[in-house]
Motif scaffolding. Structure first.
Motif, PDB file in Angstrom:
ATOM      1  N   GLY A 134       0.812  -1.211   0.000  1.00  0.00           N
ATOM      2  CA  GLY A 134       0.000   0.000   0.000  1.00  0.00           C
ATOM      3  C   GLY A 134       0.847   1.262   0.000  1.00  0.00           C
ATOM      4  N   LYS A 135       2.019   1.173  -0.641  1.00  0.00           N
ATOM      5  CA  LYS A 135       2.946   2.310  -0.720  1.00  0.00           C
ATOM      6  C   LYS A 135       3.423   2.469  -2.167  1.00  0.00           C
ATOM      7  CE  LYS A 135       3.510   2.728   3.890  1.00  0.00           C
ATOM      8  NZ  LYS A 135       3.274   3.955   4.688  1.00  0.00           N
ATOM      9  N   VAL A 136       3.904   3.672  -2.485  1.00  0.00           N
ATOM     10  CA  VAL A 136       4.630   3.904  -3.730  1.00  0.00           C
ATOM     11  C   VAL A 136       5.832   4.774  -3.385  1.00  0.00           C
ATOM     12  CG1 VAL A 136       2.673   3.670  -5.313  1.00  0.00           C
ATOM     13  CG2 VAL A 136       3.190   5.916  -4.300  1.00  0.00           C
ATOM     14  N   VAL A 137       6.731   4.925  -4.331  1.00  0.00           N
ATOM     15  CA  VAL A 137       7.910   5.764  -4.115  1.00  0.00           C
ATOM     16  C   VAL A 137       7.621   7.178  -4.598  1.00  0.00           C
ATOM     17  CG1 VAL A 137      10.369   6.035  -4.544  1.00  0.00           C
ATOM     18  CG2 VAL A 137       9.358   3.741  -4.575  1.00  0.00           C
ATOM     19  N   ASP A 138       7.937   8.143  -3.768  1.00  0.00           N
ATOM     20  CA  ASP A 138       7.932   9.538  -4.217  1.00  0.00           C
ATOM     21  C   ASP A 138       9.338   9.796  -4.750  1.00  0.00           C
ATOM     22  OD1 ASP A 138       7.909  12.245  -4.641  1.00  0.00           O
ATOM     23  OD2 ASP A 138       6.953  12.751  -2.735  1.00  0.00           O
ATOM     24  N   TRP A 139       9.535   9.488  -6.024  1.00  0.00           N
ATOM     25  CA  TRP A 139      10.865   9.554  -6.627  1.00  0.00           C
ATOM     26  C   TRP A 139      11.465  10.949  -6.560  1.00  0.00           C
ATOM     27  CZ3 TRP A 139      13.245   5.134  -7.459  1.00  0.00           C
ATOM     28  CH2 TRP A 139      12.475   3.977  -7.685  1.00  0.00           C
ATOM     29  N   SER A 140      10.614  11.970  -6.459  1.00  0.00           N
ATOM     30  CA  SER A 140      11.121  13.345  -6.405  1.00  0.00           C
ATOM     31  C   SER A 140      11.961  13.595  -5.153  1.00  0.00           C
ATOM     32  CB  SER A 140       9.969  14.349  -6.468  1.00  0.00           C
ATOM     33  OG  SER A 140       9.166  14.285  -5.300  1.00  0.00           O
ATOM     34  N   PRO A 143      17.514  12.115  -4.780  1.00  0.00           N
ATOM     35  CA  PRO A 143      18.414  12.821  -5.699  1.00  0.00           C
ATOM     36  C   PRO A 143      19.024  11.880  -6.746  1.00  0.00           C
ATOM     37  CG  PRO A 143      18.853  13.467  -3.433  1.00  0.00           C
ATOM     38  CD  PRO A 143      17.930  12.286  -3.377  1.00  0.00           C
ATOM     39  N   LYS A 144      19.252  12.418  -7.916  1.00  0.00           N
ATOM     40  CA  LYS A 144      19.770  11.622  -9.036  1.00  0.00           C
ATOM     41  C   LYS A 144      21.082  10.930  -8.692  1.00  0.00           C
ATOM     42  CE  LYS A 144      21.384  12.068 -13.822  1.00  0.00           C
ATOM     43  NZ  LYS A 144      21.451  12.940 -15.030  1.00  0.00           N
ATOM     44  N   ASP A 145      22.063  11.679  -8.207  1.00  0.00           N
ATOM     45  CA  ASP A 145      23.379  11.093  -7.951  1.00  0.00           C
ATOM     46  C   ASP A 145      23.312   9.999  -6.894  1.00  0.00           C
ATOM     47  OD1 ASP A 145      24.482  12.772  -9.823  1.00  0.00           O
ATOM     48  OD2 ASP A 145      25.277  14.205  -8.367  1.00  0.00           O
ATOM     49  N   ASP A 146      22.504  10.206  -5.856  1.00  0.00           N
ATOM     50  CA  ASP A 146      22.365   9.195  -4.801  1.00  0.00           C
ATOM     51  C   ASP A 146      21.752   7.914  -5.365  1.00  0.00           C
ATOM     52  OD1 ASP A 146      23.355  11.098  -3.113  1.00  0.00           O
ATOM     53  OD2 ASP A 146      21.455  11.501  -2.086  1.00  0.00           O
ATOM     54  N   TYR A 147      20.716   8.088  -6.191  1.00  0.00           N
ATOM     55  CA  TYR A 147      20.039   6.920  -6.763  1.00  0.00           C
ATOM     56  C   TYR A 147      20.977   6.142  -7.684  1.00  0.00           C
ATOM     57  CZ  TYR A 147      17.030   4.130  -9.758  1.00  0.00           C
ATOM     58  OH  TYR A 147      16.491   3.088 -10.488  1.00  0.00           O
ATOM     59  N   LEU A 148      21.640   6.834  -8.601  1.00  0.00           N
ATOM     60  CA  LEU A 148      22.496   6.156  -9.575  1.00  0.00           C
ATOM     61  C   LEU A 148      23.647   5.427  -8.891  1.00  0.00           C
ATOM     62  CD1 LEU A 148      22.642   8.788 -12.469  1.00  0.00           C
ATOM     63  CD2 LEU A 148      21.234   6.720 -12.317  1.00  0.00           C
ATOM     64  N   LEU A 149      24.223   6.053  -7.879  1.00  0.00           N
ATOM     65  CA  LEU A 149      25.328   5.409  -7.164  1.00  0.00           C
ATOM     66  C   LEU A 149      24.844   4.186  -6.399  1.00  0.00           C
ATOM     67  CD1 LEU A 149      28.303   5.525  -6.476  1.00  0.00           C
ATOM     68  CD2 LEU A 149      27.752   7.023  -4.544  1.00  0.00           C
ATOM     69  N   ALA A 150      23.694   4.295  -5.760  1.00  0.00           N
ATOM     70  CA  ALA A 150      23.144   3.160  -5.009  1.00  0.00           C
ATOM     71  C   ALA A 150      22.803   2.006  -5.937  1.00  0.00           C
ATOM     72  CB  ALA A 150      21.908   3.592  -4.232  1.00  0.00           C
ATOM     73  N   MET A 151      22.251   2.309  -7.116  1.00  0.00           N
ATOM     74  CA  MET A 151      21.915   1.250  -8.072  1.00  0.00           C
ATOM     75  C   MET A 151      23.175   0.617  -8.651  1.00  0.00           C
ATOM     76  SD  MET A 151      18.754   0.608  -8.089  1.00  0.00           S
ATOM     77  CE  MET A 151      18.647  -0.450  -9.546  1.00  0.00           C
ATOM     78  N   GLU A 152      24.200   1.423  -8.840  1.00  0.00           N
ATOM     79  CA  GLU A 152      25.463   0.890  -9.351  1.00  0.00           C
ATOM     80  C   GLU A 152      26.063  -0.115  -8.374  1.00  0.00           C
ATOM     81  OE1 GLU A 152      29.964   2.586 -10.253  1.00  0.00           O
ATOM     82  OE2 GLU A 152      28.243   3.920 -10.555  1.00  0.00           O
ATOM     83  N   GLN A 185      11.141  12.839 -12.318  1.00  0.00           N
ATOM     84  CA  GLN A 185      12.405  12.493 -11.666  1.00  0.00           C
ATOM     85  C   GLN A 185      12.994  11.219 -12.253  1.00  0.00           C
ATOM     86  OE1 GLN A 185      14.435  14.110 -10.111  1.00  0.00           O
ATOM     87  NE2 GLN A 185      15.241  13.218  -8.237  1.00  0.00           N
ATOM     88  N   SER A 186      12.146  10.243 -12.531  1.00  0.00           N
ATOM     89  CA  SER A 186      12.600   8.989 -13.122  1.00  0.00           C
ATOM     90  C   SER A 186      13.294   9.248 -14.453  1.00  0.00           C
ATOM     91  CB  SER A 186      11.409   8.046 -13.326  1.00  0.00           C
ATOM     92  OG  SER A 186      11.800   6.854 -13.978  1.00  0.00           O
ATOM     93  N   TYR A 187      12.731  10.126 -15.248  1.00  0.00           N
ATOM     94  CA  TYR A 187      13.338  10.463 -16.537  1.00  0.00           C
ATOM     95  C   TYR A 187      14.611  11.288 -16.344  1.00  0.00           C
ATOM     96  CZ  TYR A 187       9.874   8.542 -19.736  1.00  0.00           C
ATOM     97  OH  TYR A 187       9.102   7.675 -20.478  1.00  0.00           O
ATOM     98  N   ALA A 188      14.621  12.127 -15.325  1.00  0.00           N
ATOM     99  CA  ALA A 188      15.814  12.931 -15.046  1.00  0.00           C
ATOM    100  C   ALA A 188      17.004  12.046 -14.691  1.00  0.00           C
ATOM    101  CB  ALA A 188      15.540  13.918 -13.914  1.00  0.00           C
ATOM    102  N   TYR A 189      16.753  10.912 -14.032  1.00  0.00           N
ATOM    103  CA  TYR A 189      17.831   9.975 -13.726  1.00  0.00           C
ATOM    104  C   TYR A 189      18.571   9.558 -14.998  1.00  0.00           C
ATOM    105  CZ  TYR A 189      15.611   9.150  -9.128  1.00  0.00           C
ATOM    106  OH  TYR A 189      15.070   9.280  -7.878  1.00  0.00           O
ATOM    107  N   GLU A 190      17.839   9.485 -16.112  1.00  0.00           N
ATOM    108  CA  GLU A 190      18.413   9.023 -17.376  1.00  0.00           C
ATOM    109  C   GLU A 190      18.835  10.190 -18.278  1.00  0.00           C
ATOM    110  OE1 GLU A 190      18.657   5.839 -17.376  1.00  0.00           O
ATOM    111  OE2 GLU A 190      17.228   5.353 -15.790  1.00  0.00           O
ATOM    112  N   GLY A 191      18.708  11.420 -17.761  1.00  0.00           N
ATOM    113  CA  GLY A 191      19.129  12.578 -18.527  1.00  0.00           C
ATOM    114  C   GLY A 191      18.064  13.200 -19.409  1.00  0.00           C
ATOM    115  N   TYR A 192      16.804  12.786 -19.233  1.00  0.00           N
ATOM    116  CA  TYR A 192      15.702  13.331 -20.030  1.00  0.00           C
ATOM    117  C   TYR A 192      14.971  14.409 -19.220  1.00  0.00           C
ATOM    118  CZ  TYR A 192      16.401   9.231 -23.002  1.00  0.00           C
ATOM    119  OH  TYR A 192      16.943   8.276 -23.831  1.00  0.00           O
ATOM    120  N   GLN A 193      15.178  15.669 -19.588  1.00  0.00           N
ATOM    121  CA  GLN A 193      14.623  16.766 -18.792  1.00  0.00           C
ATOM    122  C   GLN A 193      14.100  17.924 -19.647  1.00  0.00           C
ATOM    123  OE1 GLN A 193      18.368  16.784 -16.183  1.00  0.00           O
ATOM    124  NE2 GLN A 193      16.794  17.396 -14.721  1.00  0.00           N
TER     125      GLN A 193
END
Length: 212
Positions: A134-140, A143-152, A185-193
């Motif tokens: 019963g939850k979703v992520v508020d991706w906003s 931050p982009k750098d934190d997300y990309l580094l954590a996924m890496e 925000q999801s698109y911003a992670y991939e550079g689409y803004q």
């Protein structure tokens, strides 16, 4: 540059068209309620999401990739083993937060599509979280750098990505605003803004239904 249905030969032009068309499709997926009819936590469901987003751009929308891919020094799952690996991920449980994030990380390692894996899988993740917790992520809030580094780092240790996403969870599962901000925000992670979801909502017209 990827061959595309639009016949575009300029990479910047293709990126702009891809952002506009796929964001519009994501908004339609949400606004029509079709998003809640897609199988949750399966490759089939992820494939349907990918097709819904990328059907206007690529012939391979929703189709398993047929070539090996790498990002930096990391090689995603070899094509030879993809079908069996996908079956294994499909069978992973998705009842708790830890299980859901582990499944998300495993699917990311497989990287089943030629393009658009991240944007599709984040919607896929939200659907798992909504169905089970019963939850979703508020991706906003991530931050982009934190997300990309954590996924890496997640293929080796997923503690960071679990903590990041846990801090951004919300029970506003029916909030269109949360979805729209998260989409941007999801698109911003991939550079689409280039386009905001709010702008595209005004310009979206009626198009064919999502059907793979």
């Amino acid at each position: 540059m990827l061959e595309n249905k639009l016949g575009i030969n300029n990479s910047a032009e293709l990126a702009e068209a891809e952002e506009r068309l796929t964001k519009q499709r994501a908004i339609e997926l949400y606004d029509t309620g079709q998003i809640d009819k897609i199988p949750v936590g399966t490759y089939q469901g992820l494939s349907e999401i990918h097709y819904a987003l990328f059907q206007d751009i690529y012939d391979f929308a929703g189709e398993l990739r047929t070539e090996n891919l790498a990002k930096g020094n990391f090689r995603f799952a070899p094509v030879l083993y993809l079908p069996e690996a996908i079956k294994a991920v499909d069978e992973l449980p998705q009842n708790s937060y830890r299980e859901i994030i582990a499944k998300y990380v495993e699917m990311n390692i497989l990287h089943p599509f030629r393009e658009g894996n991240g944007r599709s899988s984040r919607i896929w993740l939200d659907q798992m979280l909504k169905a089970s917790l019963g939850k979703v992520v508020d991706w906003s809030k991530i931050p982009k750098d934190d997300y990309l580094l954590a996924m890496e780092r997640s293929p080796v240790k997923d503690i960071e990505i679990k903590a990041l996403i846990a801090d951004a969870l919300t029970d506003r599962t029916k909030s269109r605003a949360v979805f729209m901000k998260g989409l941007d925000q999801s698109y911003a992670y991939e550079g689409y803004q280039v386009y905001s979801s709010s702008e595209l909502t005004k310009s979206s017209g009626k198009r064919k239904r999502f059907k793979k």
